[in-house]
Design a protein around this motif. Structure first.
Motif, PDB file in Angstrom:
ATOM      1  N   ALA A  60      -0.943   5.206  13.154  1.00 28.25           N
ATOM      2  CA  ALA A  60       0.185   4.464  12.616  1.00 28.25           C
ATOM      3  C   ALA A  60       0.340   3.123  13.329  1.00 28.25           C
ATOM      4  O   ALA A  60       0.743   2.138  12.735  1.00 28.25           O
ATOM      5  N   GLU A  98       8.484   4.291  10.975  1.00 26.04           N
ATOM      6  CA  GLU A  98       8.651   2.868  11.287  1.00 26.04           C
ATOM      7  C   GLU A  98      10.127   2.494  11.229  1.00 26.04           C
ATOM      8  O   GLU A  98      10.841   2.900  10.309  1.00 26.04           O
ATOM      9  N   VAL A 121      -1.599  -1.286   3.903  1.00 24.85           N
ATOM     10  CA  VAL A 121      -2.695  -0.500   4.447  1.00 24.85           C
ATOM     11  C   VAL A 121      -2.741   0.837   3.737  1.00 24.85           C
ATOM     12  O   VAL A 121      -1.708   1.435   3.453  1.00 24.85           O
ATOM     13  N   ASN A 122      -3.942   1.288   3.405  1.00 26.93           N
ATOM     14  CA  ASN A 122      -4.130   2.668   2.964  1.00 26.93           C
ATOM     15  C   ASN A 122      -4.871   3.382   4.087  1.00 26.93           C
ATOM     16  O   ASN A 122      -6.061   3.175   4.294  1.00 26.93           O
ATOM     17  N   LEU A 123      -4.121   4.195   4.818  1.00 27.19           N
ATOM     18  CA  LEU A 123      -4.669   4.801   6.028  1.00 27.19           C
ATOM     19  C   LEU A 123      -5.717   5.862   5.705  1.00 27.19           C
ATOM     20  O   LEU A 123      -6.677   6.037   6.441  1.00 27.19           O
ATOM     21  N   ALA A 124      -5.511   6.556   4.576  1.00 26.60           N
ATOM     22  CA  ALA A 124      -6.464   7.622   4.220  1.00 26.60           C
ATOM     23  C   ALA A 124      -7.822   7.017   3.895  1.00 26.60           C
ATOM     24  O   ALA A 124      -8.848   7.591   4.218  1.00 26.60           O
ATOM     25  N   MET A 134      -1.869   0.610  11.770  1.00 26.28           N
ATOM     26  CA  MET A 134      -1.361   0.282  10.445  1.00 26.28           C
ATOM     27  C   MET A 134      -0.245  -0.758  10.557  1.00 26.28           C
ATOM     28  O   MET A 134      -0.224  -1.756   9.862  1.00 26.28           O
ATOM     29  N   ARG A 135       0.666  -0.497  11.493  1.00 27.27           N
ATOM     30  CA  ARG A 135       1.810  -1.366  11.694  1.00 27.27           C
ATOM     31  C   ARG A 135       1.366  -2.737  12.200  1.00 27.27           C
ATOM     32  O   ARG A 135       1.813  -3.771  11.725  1.00 27.27           O
ATOM     33  N   TRP A 141       3.308   8.425   8.287  1.00 26.02           N
ATOM     34  CA  TRP A 141       3.607   7.609   9.467  1.00 26.02           C
ATOM     35  C   TRP A 141       4.650   6.545   9.174  1.00 26.02           C
ATOM     36  O   TRP A 141       5.421   6.154  10.032  1.00 26.02           O
ATOM     37  N   ARG A 142       4.637   6.046   7.928  1.00 24.79           N
ATOM     38  CA  ARG A 142       5.547   4.972   7.570  1.00 24.79           C
ATOM     39  C   ARG A 142       7.008   5.385   7.758  1.00 24.79           C
ATOM     40  O   ARG A 142       7.863   4.563   8.051  1.00 24.79           O
ATOM     41  N   GLU A 150      -1.913  10.022   4.051  1.00 28.21           N
ATOM     42  CA  GLU A 150      -1.861   9.967   5.510  1.00 28.21           C
ATOM     43  C   GLU A 150      -0.867   8.911   5.991  1.00 28.21           C
ATOM     44  O   GLU A 150      -0.031   9.165   6.841  1.00 28.21           O
ATOM     45  N   GLY A 151      -0.979   7.720   5.392  1.00 29.03           N
ATOM     46  CA  GLY A 151      -0.180   6.587   5.853  1.00 29.03           C
ATOM     47  C   GLY A 151       1.310   6.797   5.628  1.00 29.03           C
ATOM     48  O   GLY A 151       2.124   6.456   6.492  1.00 29.03           O
TER      49      GLY A 151
END
Lengths: 734, 61
Positions: free
Chosen positions: A31, B43, A52-55, A34-35, B39-40, B35-36
């Motif tokens: 994360a 924030e 962002v697409n983390l997957a 991503m941030r 986590w978001r 996934e993201g």
């Protein structure tokens, strides 16, 4: 070289004057990353959005037309500490995504219907054993029909279509018994409801669709995921080249944008990114990625160079030719088309199960029908019992048995930095009982490294490396890497084809060929202990050091080979390199079977000989010369550093320098296959209990529902164990 | 027994509402990065970025 970069090829233009760029980002894990990326990019006022697409490890950036150049985005990401590669989404990608969303919609509808019908069915079941009003029961059954029939017509389409396709082609697949079961169950239930009967199977039919759609969705998810990651791989690998413009200026552009006939400049120390003919220049090139041969070759005007070779000494300009025009490539192309037919003969585990399953089930239903008729039951009742046999044997657990394991195993592989390019590769990898390795770039690292590092004083090495860092020559770069890449020494001058020199406290310090440093006597001793290495020397005042630079083994190669041996796999090396270079590697790793100096055709023949002995071969290779063998082998793996052709020929690609993913992949694949077989056997066992019950006419809707959901649940839970592979060793860097 | 005639459409309606919500999630791309999104949630930049003076009042939105 102040060449400009041009990435306009990757920019997508949207309506409203907005430009967008999709980038695959390396090293984005959490994360925090991503941030950092999103806020970092958005701090630039001209960026409209960054998501962002983390997957998928990608970022999509949008800006208003003309205010930003795509190169600036990449530069900004680099400033944030991330290496990003522009990404060109494949055309078929959109339809793929649409198909997946459609499938998810089917799952949603089927789930909604299954739950609501179950609400009604549970009331009927409990009412049947107490005092339900027949009128109420009929109402509930009709309401169930009202939900079930449109649902089946909508959400059952993937199965109906596939079954029809199979029947038209004169074949039977798993969807044929499914379709038959669902259609008959619904039809029978309508008739039963019409006749005010106690039992209707609307719940069973819809629940069956629901569970099977989940299996189908998992399968699709798996395929899309492998394709996405393969796309990222392609982006990470996508190199750029320096094109000479007609007006004499140079520009850096991605290879995809280079056309045959363009002239490309290749600096010493750079990897050649195109196939072509040398227009001007003279240089030594390292062809080890293409042929496996580690000895550099001299080329000059008119000679042909291939993508993947390393330019060692002089600058070259190359006229680009269409891919596949080279004689070597033609030969490899021909061999590959020969080799490919063996792969297509493989039958998936699930298809093999379906071939056995469908006729068996249909015969059982028919025998039940005829048996009860002979027993004297009216044909309507005999038909109802025969249909319950079909319903209860519907391959609900079978539909989930394999995709569920595949999805869990693929994510376990991904965590270990291994990427599957195809789902069935898992099954094939588990079957392999022999692993054949290429040497150069597979067992050894693709870049050369400093071999006699233990014999050099670390302080001295720091000084040598500082001078080496000033040179772009690959051997000097290896020395610089060995000391952790220090700052280049100021005022160093490169002597073309000889070495690099700098003045320090009034005396000249030199690093270069043995002759350049007059170190012939010192080189003799080092040369005998490292016969396959390239030697370079360093001289400053009285001090003289000879450095042996060559191929070193990948980290964890020894433990990986040991692990594979422990698991009873036969190991061999097939290399295109000289015997003197192959034998020490084989001895070091304890591999007793090795062949050297092989052409791509020889490698194919060696594989065929082993296959004729009944061996099932997994091939690990990276070079262009390995590509035909990679296609021919039962299953193939390649490192991320491999050539394009080798990578597209292999089923599995592993990241990082370590070799341990090879062992890890085999361990996970074997476990996954074991679980798939367990699941299939469980389905058989389940039928062994349920079918007699159904044949005896005891399978009420309640029994059918409990059996179906119970078996699906057990199969899914069993599949989850595939992710719990306790790793013996984690590879290299995390 | 007439209560069923009211309860059943009610249950079905609730189920349909859930289904429509699911379709809406699907269409708005909430399943594209599983996934993201997890986590978001954590924030808190939406709090930090707005200085106290510029707090958006509900009626201004």
């Amino acid at each position: 070289m102040g060449a400009q970069q041009d990435l306009s090829l990757f920019v997508r233009h949207r309506e409203g004057g907005i430009e967008g760029l999709e980038l695959a980002v390396e090293g984005m894990r959490c994360a925090g990353c991503m941030r950092a990326i999103e806020t970092g990019l958005k701090s630039d006022a001209s960026v409209l959005s960054a998501r962002v697409n983390l997957a998928l490890k990608r970022v999509t950036v949008e800006w208003r037309e003309g205010v930003l150049r795509p190169e600036a985005v990449i530069a900004q990401l680099a400033a944030l500490g991330f290496k990003a590669y522009p990404f060109l989404p494949a055309n078929q990608h959109d339809s793929e995504v649409a198909q997946e969303a459609q499938l998810l919609r089917y799952v949603g509808v089927a789930g909604f219907a299954a739950m609501n019908i179950m609400l009604l069915s549970v009331s009927v079941w409990s009412g049947n054993s107490s005092d339900i009003n027949p009128l109420t029961r009929d109402l509930f059954h009709w309401l169930s029909a009202l939900i079930a029939l449109p649902t089946a017509a909508y959400a059952g389409r993937p199965f109906f279509d596939s079954a029809l396709r199979a029947l038209r082609a004169g074949a039977v697949n798993m969807d044929v018994p499914i379709t038959l079961g669902v259609v008959l169950a619904l039809g029978m239930s309508v008739v039963e409801t019409w006749n005010h009967s106690r039992h209707a199977y609307f719940d069973g039919a819809v629940m069956l669709l629901f569970f099977l759609l989940i299996g189908r969705y998992l399968d699709q998810l798996m395929r899309r995921r492998t394709r996405d990651l393969a796309g990222n791989l392609a982006a990470l690998k996508s190199e750029s080249a320096i094109r000479l413009q007609p007006d004499g200026t140079t520009i850096i552009i991605p290879i995809n944008a280079i056309l045959p006939g363009d002239v490309v400049l290749i600096q010493p120390g750079e990897r050649v990114a195109v196939d072509g003919v040398i227009e001007t220049g003279r240089s030594k090139i390292d062809q080890s990625l293409i042929t496996g041969e580690t000895m550099p070759v001299m080329v000059e005007t008119g000679a042909r160079v291939h993508a993947g070779t390393m330019n060692l000494s002089g600058a070259l300009t190359v006229i680009v030719e269409a891919a596949g025009a080279g004689t070597l490539l033609d030969e490899i192309d021909r061999l590959m088309s020969q080799a490919v037919e063996s792969r297509s003969r493989y039958v998936h585990l699930s298809d093999r199960a379906a071939r056995l399953y469908a006729p068996l089930v249909h015969t059982a239903a028919l025998v039940t029908f005829l048996g009860w008729m002979a027993f004297g039951l009216p044909w309507q009742e005999a038909l109802v019992i025969a249909i319950t046999v079909l319903i209860i044997t519907c391959p609900c657990a079978l539909g989930l048995a394999i995709p569920a394991v595949q999805v869990v195993a693929a994510s376990a592989l991904f965590k270990n930095r291994i990427m599957l390019r195809e789902g069935a590769a898992l099954e094939r990898l588990a079957e392999a009982d022999m692993v054949v390795f290429d040497k150069t770039g597979t067992l050894t690292l693709p870049e050369p490294s400093l071999l006699n590092i233990a014999m050099i004083d670390p302080v001295l090495l720091g000084q040598i490396a500082a001078l080496a860092a000033a040179s772009r020559h690959p051997l000097a770069q290896a020395v610089s890497r060995a000391a952790g890449g220090p700052r280049p020494m100021a005022g160093a001058q490169e002597h073309e084809g000889q070495g690099v020199a700098a003045l320090l406290d009034g005396d000249e310090m030199r690093l270069g060929s043995v002759a350049f440093c007059h170190a012939e006597t010192e080189a003799l001793a080092v040369g005998t202990s490292y016969p396959s290495a390239s030697l370079i020397a360093w001289r400053y005042r009285d001090g003289c050091v000879v450095l042996a630079v060559g191929q070193s083994l990948r980290p964890d190669a020894r433990t990986c080979i040991h692990d594979l041996k422990m698991r009873g796999l036969r190991l061999a090396i097939l290399s295109g390199d000289r015997m003197e270079a192959v034998a020490p590697v084989a001895q070091m790793l304890g591999i007793s079977e090795y062949q050297a100096g092989l052409t791509p055709g020889n490698k194919l023949r060696a594989l065929d000989a082993w296959t004729a002995e009944g061996r099932i071969i997994g091939m690990v290779g990276d070079g262009l010369n390995d590509a035909p063998a990679l296609v021919r082998a039962h299953v193939s793996l390649s490192p991320i550093s491999a050539t394009h052709l080798a990578q597209s020929a292999s089923d599995i690609v592993f990241l990082g320098d370590s070799l341990s993913p090879v062992a890890t992949a085999i361990i996970i694949a074997r476990k996954a296959r074991r679980l798939m077989l367990q699941n299939l056997w469980f389905a058989v066992l389940y039928n062994a209990f349920a079918v007699p019950l159904a044949v005896a006419g005891l399978a009420t809707p309640l029994v059918a529902a409990a059996a179906m959901s119970g078996s699906s649940l057990i199969v899914t839970i069993n599949a989850l164990r595939a992710g719990r592979v306790t790793m013996i060793r984690q590879g290299g860097e995390a | 027994m007439n209560i069923i005639l009211i309860l059943f459409p009610l249950a079905l309606g609730l189920g349909l509402a859930g289904l429509i919500a699911f379709f809406w999630c699907l269409r708005s791309g909430q399943y594209s990065d599983l996934e993201g999104s997890g986590w978001r949630v954590l924030e808190d930049d939406d709090i930090d970025n707005s200085p106290p003076a510029a707090v958006v009042l509900p009626e201004q939105r």
